[in-house]
Motif scaffolding. Structure first.
Motif, PDB file in Angstrom:
ATOM      1  N   SER A 150       0.832  -1.207   0.000  1.00  0.00           N
ATOM      2  CA  SER A 150       0.000   0.000   0.000  1.00  0.00           C
ATOM      3  C   SER A 150       0.865   1.255   0.000  1.00  0.00           C
ATOM      4  N   ILE A 151       0.212   2.414  -0.114  1.00  0.00           N
ATOM      5  CA  ILE A 151       0.936   3.685  -0.240  1.00  0.00           C
ATOM      6  C   ILE A 151       1.729   4.000   1.026  1.00  0.00           C
ATOM      7  N   GLN A 152       1.106   3.805   2.201  1.00  0.00           N
ATOM      8  CA  GLN A 152       1.795   4.165   3.437  1.00  0.00           C
ATOM      9  C   GLN A 152       3.023   3.297   3.681  1.00  0.00           C
ATOM     10  N   TRP A 153       2.902   1.998   3.354  1.00  0.00           N
ATOM     11  CA  TRP A 153       4.059   1.125   3.546  1.00  0.00           C
ATOM     12  C   TRP A 153       5.118   1.372   2.487  1.00  0.00           C
ATOM     13  N   THR A 154       4.708   1.792   1.304  1.00  0.00           N
ATOM     14  CA  THR A 154       5.682   2.191   0.279  1.00  0.00           C
ATOM     15  C   THR A 154       6.456   3.428   0.729  1.00  0.00           C
ATOM     16  N   PHE A 171      11.361  15.336  14.409  1.00  0.00           N
ATOM     17  CA  PHE A 171      11.878  14.015  14.782  1.00  0.00           C
ATOM     18  C   PHE A 171      10.851  13.233  15.584  1.00  0.00           C
ATOM     19  N   TYR A 172      10.322  13.852  16.632  1.00  0.00           N
ATOM     20  CA  TYR A 172       9.380  13.129  17.481  1.00  0.00           C
ATOM     21  C   TYR A 172       8.026  12.904  16.778  1.00  0.00           C
ATOM     22  N   GLY A 173       7.645  13.826  15.884  1.00  0.00           N
ATOM     23  CA  GLY A 173       6.424  13.608  15.116  1.00  0.00           C
ATOM     24  C   GLY A 173       6.549  12.418  14.190  1.00  0.00           C
ATOM     25  N   LEU A 174       7.673  12.356  13.443  1.00  0.00           N
ATOM     26  CA  LEU A 174       7.900  11.218  12.554  1.00  0.00           C
ATOM     27  C   LEU A 174       8.065   9.932  13.343  1.00  0.00           C
ATOM     28  N   LEU A 175       8.705  10.029  14.507  1.00  0.00           N
ATOM     29  CA  LEU A 175       8.875   8.852  15.344  1.00  0.00           C
ATOM     30  C   LEU A 175       7.518   8.342  15.857  1.00  0.00           C
ATOM     31  N   GLY A 176       6.623   9.255  16.191  1.00  0.00           N
ATOM     32  CA  GLY A 176       5.286   8.843  16.618  1.00  0.00           C
ATOM     33  C   GLY A 176       4.520   8.157  15.512  1.00  0.00           C
ATOM     34  N   PHE A 180       2.595   2.905  13.045  1.00  0.00           N
ATOM     35  CA  PHE A 180       2.652   1.848  12.027  1.00  0.00           C
ATOM     36  C   PHE A 180       3.257   0.571  12.595  1.00  0.00           C
ATOM     37  N   LEU A 181       4.210   0.723  13.526  1.00  0.00           N
ATOM     38  CA  LEU A 181       4.804  -0.466  14.148  1.00  0.00           C
ATOM     39  C   LEU A 181       3.759  -1.216  14.970  1.00  0.00           C
ATOM     40  N   VAL A 182       2.964  -0.473  15.714  1.00  0.00           N
ATOM     41  CA  VAL A 182       1.893  -1.102  16.496  1.00  0.00           C
ATOM     42  C   VAL A 182       0.881  -1.788  15.573  1.00  0.00           C
ATOM     43  N   ARG A 192       3.294 -10.275   5.006  1.00  0.00           N
ATOM     44  CA  ARG A 192       3.278  -8.827   4.812  1.00  0.00           C
ATOM     45  C   ARG A 192       3.327  -8.078   6.153  1.00  0.00           C
ATOM     46  N   ALA A 193       2.646  -8.597   7.144  1.00  0.00           N
ATOM     47  CA  ALA A 193       2.673  -7.977   8.461  1.00  0.00           C
ATOM     48  C   ALA A 193       4.075  -8.039   9.067  1.00  0.00           C
ATOM     49  N   GLN A 194       4.744  -9.186   8.910  1.00  0.00           N
ATOM     50  CA  GLN A 194       6.118  -9.312   9.403  1.00  0.00           C
ATOM     51  C   GLN A 194       7.065  -8.380   8.648  1.00  0.00           C
ATOM     52  N   ARG A 195       6.885  -8.298   7.308  1.00  0.00           N
ATOM     53  CA  ARG A 195       7.704  -7.383   6.506  1.00  0.00           C
ATOM     54  C   ARG A 195       7.504  -5.946   6.955  1.00  0.00           C
ATOM     55  N   ASN A 196       6.271  -5.561   7.171  1.00  0.00           N
ATOM     56  CA  ASN A 196       5.993  -4.185   7.618  1.00  0.00           C
ATOM     57  C   ASN A 196       6.584  -3.928   9.007  1.00  0.00           C
ATOM     58  N   PHE A 197       6.561  -4.936   9.849  1.00  0.00           N
ATOM     59  CA  PHE A 197       7.144  -4.799  11.193  1.00  0.00           C
ATOM     60  C   PHE A 197       8.648  -4.545  11.105  1.00  0.00           C
ATOM     61  N   TYR A 198       9.331  -5.327  10.276  1.00  0.00           N
ATOM     62  CA  TYR A 198      10.777  -5.161  10.152  1.00  0.00           C
ATOM     63  C   TYR A 198      11.131  -3.819   9.508  1.00  0.00           C
ATOM     64  N   ILE A 199      10.371  -3.439   8.477  1.00  0.00           N
ATOM     65  CA  ILE A 199      10.625  -2.155   7.820  1.00  0.00           C
ATOM     66  C   ILE A 199      10.464  -1.000   8.811  1.00  0.00           C
ATOM     67  N   THR A 200       9.365  -1.016   9.559  1.00  0.00           N
ATOM     68  CA  THR A 200       9.113   0.059  10.513  1.00  0.00           C
ATOM     69  C   THR A 200      10.138   0.050  11.648  1.00  0.00           C
ATOM     70  N   GLY A 201      10.468  -1.144  12.139  1.00  0.00           N
ATOM     71  CA  GLY A 201      11.452  -1.240  13.222  1.00  0.00           C
ATOM     72  C   GLY A 201      12.813  -0.718  12.814  1.00  0.00           C
ATOM     73  N   PHE A 202      13.282  -1.084  11.609  1.00  0.00           N
ATOM     74  CA  PHE A 202      14.568  -0.590  11.130  1.00  0.00           C
ATOM     75  C   PHE A 202      14.526   0.916  10.870  1.00  0.00           C
ATOM     76  N   ALA A 203      13.385   1.422  10.404  1.00  0.00           N
ATOM     77  CA  ALA A 203      13.257   2.869  10.178  1.00  0.00           C
ATOM     78  C   ALA A 203      13.376   3.636  11.490  1.00  0.00           C
ATOM     79  N   ILE A 204      12.728   3.112  12.550  1.00  0.00           N
ATOM     80  CA  ILE A 204      12.833   3.764  13.866  1.00  0.00           C
ATOM     81  C   ILE A 204      14.267   3.688  14.386  1.00  0.00           C
ATOM     82  N   PHE A 205      14.901   2.534  14.229  1.00  0.00           N
ATOM     83  CA  PHE A 205      16.279   2.364  14.700  1.00  0.00           C
ATOM     84  C   PHE A 205      17.238   3.311  13.977  1.00  0.00           C
ATOM     85  N   LEU A 206      17.113   3.403  12.658  1.00  0.00           N
ATOM     86  CA  LEU A 206      18.007   4.276  11.894  1.00  0.00           C
ATOM     87  C   LEU A 206      17.740   5.751  12.168  1.00  0.00           C
TER      88      LEU A 206
END
Length: 213
Positions: free
Chosen positions: A2-6, A52-57, A62-64, A95-109
């Protein structure tokens, strides 16, 4: 996807590129610091904490959501007897696992990039302080060398002056002694001349008395 995950995946790729650019020795910490202080980065720098905190929120939301999807499709239902329905559930779980990893790595980076920015700024400030301290130390060393040289020269001149004064004093004492000797000789000559003059006068008076007789 979807658009948001892209969008989140694109943001993750952007973060990876930024981290690689900061880690590789392409630009010095000084150039990074100048870039962070530039007008191009000024608008973002003023509200960096809010962004930063807005994007992190948003990423945390999305992680939740990804975690919720994972829990939803991780439990298989016994009513799924058809192979197509089972495959559909597995795809959604993937897809849910992929989205979890993508979001988790985005927060970490995001935290990694923030840390790298702070480290680059601190490194540049420390290098400037080190250069200033080195310049001050070199100036202090030059001043110390100049002071030591001036003191050495002054001591040499003072020692030379003292030696000259002692030699002059000795010569003056010698001259005084010679002058005293000359005065005594002159006095002796004067006394001798007076004695001879008196004798001459006596002899002259004797001769004149004989002539009168």
């Amino acid at each position: 996807m979807s658009i948001q995950w892209t969008f989140i995946a694109g943001y993750l790729y952007f973060e990876v590129a930024v981290v690689m650019l900061m880690i590789l020795p392409i630009f010095s910490p000084r150039r990074w610091h100048l870039f962070f202080k530039s007008r191009l980065f000024a608008m973002f720098r003023e509200h960096a904490g809010i962004y930063f905190y807005g994007l992190l929120g948003i990423l945390c939301l999305f992680l939740v959501d990804a975690i919720r999807e994972m829990r939803k499709y991780s439990h298989t239902d016994a009513s799924y007897t058809h192979f197509a329905s089972e495959m559909k559930g597995s795809v959604k779980l993937f897809r849910a696992q992929r989205n979890f990893y993508i979001t988790g790595f985005a927060i970490f980076l995001s935290f990694v990039i923030r840390r790298l920015v702070n480290m680059l700024i601190i490194q540049d400030e420390l290098s400037l302080k080190a250069q200033r301290i080195i310049k001050e130390a070199e100036a202090a060393v030059k001043l110390a060398k100049t002071t030591v040289l001036a003191n050495t020269t002054a001591n040499t001149i003072r020692a030379a002056g003292e030696n000259y004064h002692e030699e002059t004093k000795k010569q003056l004492e010698i001259t005084k002694s010679l002058l005293a000797e000359e005065k005594s000789r002159v006095k002796e000559l004067e006394e001798e001349a007076t004695k001879w003059r008196l004798k001459y006068e006596e002899v002259s008076e004797g001769l004149s008395g004989k002539g009168d007789e």
